[in-house]
Scaffold this motif. Sequence first.
Motif, mmCIF file in Angstrom:
data_model
loop_
_atom_site.group_PDB
_atom_site.id
_atom_site.type_symbol
_atom_site.label_atom_id
_atom_site.label_comp_id
_atom_site.label_asym_id
_atom_site.label_seq_id
_atom_site.Cartn_x
_atom_site.Cartn_y
_atom_site.Cartn_z
ATOM 1 N N UNK A 91 0.874 -1.448 -0.069
ATOM 2 C CA UNK A 91 -0.211 0.035 -0.444
ATOM 3 C C UNK A 91 0.893 0.884 0.084
ATOM 4 N N UNK A 92 0.362 2.690 -0.726
ATOM 5 C CA UNK A 92 0.595 3.418 -0.854
ATOM 6 C C UNK A 92 0.588 3.980 1.107
ATOM 7 N N UNK A 93 1.234 5.004 1.444
ATOM 8 C CA UNK A 93 0.556 5.239 3.042
ATOM 9 C C UNK A 93 0.428 7.129 2.335
ATOM 10 N N UNK A 94 -1.033 7.454 2.271
ATOM 11 C CA UNK A 94 -1.338 8.991 1.922
ATOM 12 C C UNK A 94 -0.451 9.800 3.246
ATOM 13 N N UNK A 95 -0.093 10.823 2.614
ATOM 14 C CA UNK A 95 0.399 12.525 3.071
ATOM 15 C C UNK A 95 -1.256 12.789 3.781
ATOM 16 N N UNK A 96 -1.238 13.150 5.699
ATOM 17 C CA UNK A 96 -2.636 13.461 5.853
ATOM 18 C C UNK A 96 -3.035 15.239 5.411
ATOM 19 N N UNK A 97 -3.368 15.537 4.657
ATOM 20 C CA UNK A 97 -3.387 17.376 4.618
ATOM 21 C C UNK A 97 -4.704 17.526 4.595
ATOM 22 N N UNK A 98 -4.778 18.998 5.079
ATOM 23 C CA UNK A 98 -6.615 19.743 5.565
ATOM 24 C C UNK A 98 -7.624 19.372 3.716
ATOM 25 N N UNK A 99 -7.008 19.072 3.482
ATOM 26 C CA UNK A 99 -8.329 19.114 2.709
ATOM 27 C C UNK A 99 -8.831 17.626 2.856
ATOM 28 N N UNK A 100 -7.706 16.320 3.343
ATOM 29 C CA UNK A 100 -8.188 15.473 3.195
ATOM 30 C C UNK A 100 -9.032 15.092 5.044
ATOM 31 N N UNK A 101 -8.727 16.200 5.866
ATOM 32 C CA UNK A 101 -9.067 16.380 7.288
ATOM 33 C C UNK A 101 -10.825 16.750 7.306
#
Length: 189
Positions: A91-101
Motif C-alpha cells: 500500500x501507498x501511505x498517504x500524506x494527511x492534508x487539510x483537504x483530507x481532514x
Amino acid sequence: MPGDICILAEPSPGEIAEIRQRQRALQTLFGGRLHERVHLTCQRFALPDESILPQIIECLDARLATLPPFPLTSVSLVAVDAPFWQTRLLRWQIEVTEDLRNLSAQIRKGLAAINVTPHFRTASSRLVTALEDVSAFNPVCESKDVTFPQYLFTVHQIVLSKILAPREFEILATIQIYKPKTSNLKLTT
C-alpha cells in the motif's frame, strides 16, 4: 466485515491509466497482482437499517458538493497482512492534508446527522492499496527504486461500497464532489 459499507475516495476515470503504470512499476519490483479499484477508504460503518441508505447518500451528496477535488500524495510504501482478505497487500501511505481532514470531517458529520456510528474515530485511513498477493517487501529496494513524495491521484468522487465477502463488493452509489451551483439567472438580449 461482510455487510459493512465503505466510503471510498476515488480518482476520475481519466487518471486510471496513469495509476496502472505506477502499479505495474511496483509489480516489477515486488510481484503480486494489481489491485483493481484504487481508492482511499475514508470511512466504514455498519448499516443499522437498509431503509436509511437513501438518506445517507443524500446527506453525503449535500455535504460533499462544495468540496473541491484535491490531490493525494504518497509518502511511502508499507506491506500489510490482511487476514480478512487472505492476502498480503502493498500500500501507498498517504500524506494527511487539510483537504483530507476536511473530507473526513464532512463524512463523519454526515453520518452523525443520521445517527450512524462510523468505525473510524479520527481521520480516514492513510493507506491506498497498490498490489495484492505480495510475497516479499524489501524496504531497501523500495527506498532506492521508488522516490517519495509522489503524486498519486486527485479525489474526484466518493463511492459507497458494500462488502459482501472477501473480494466481493456491491457499489451502492457514486457521489461527485464539487458540484458548482448553477445560476437561475437568464440572460436577455
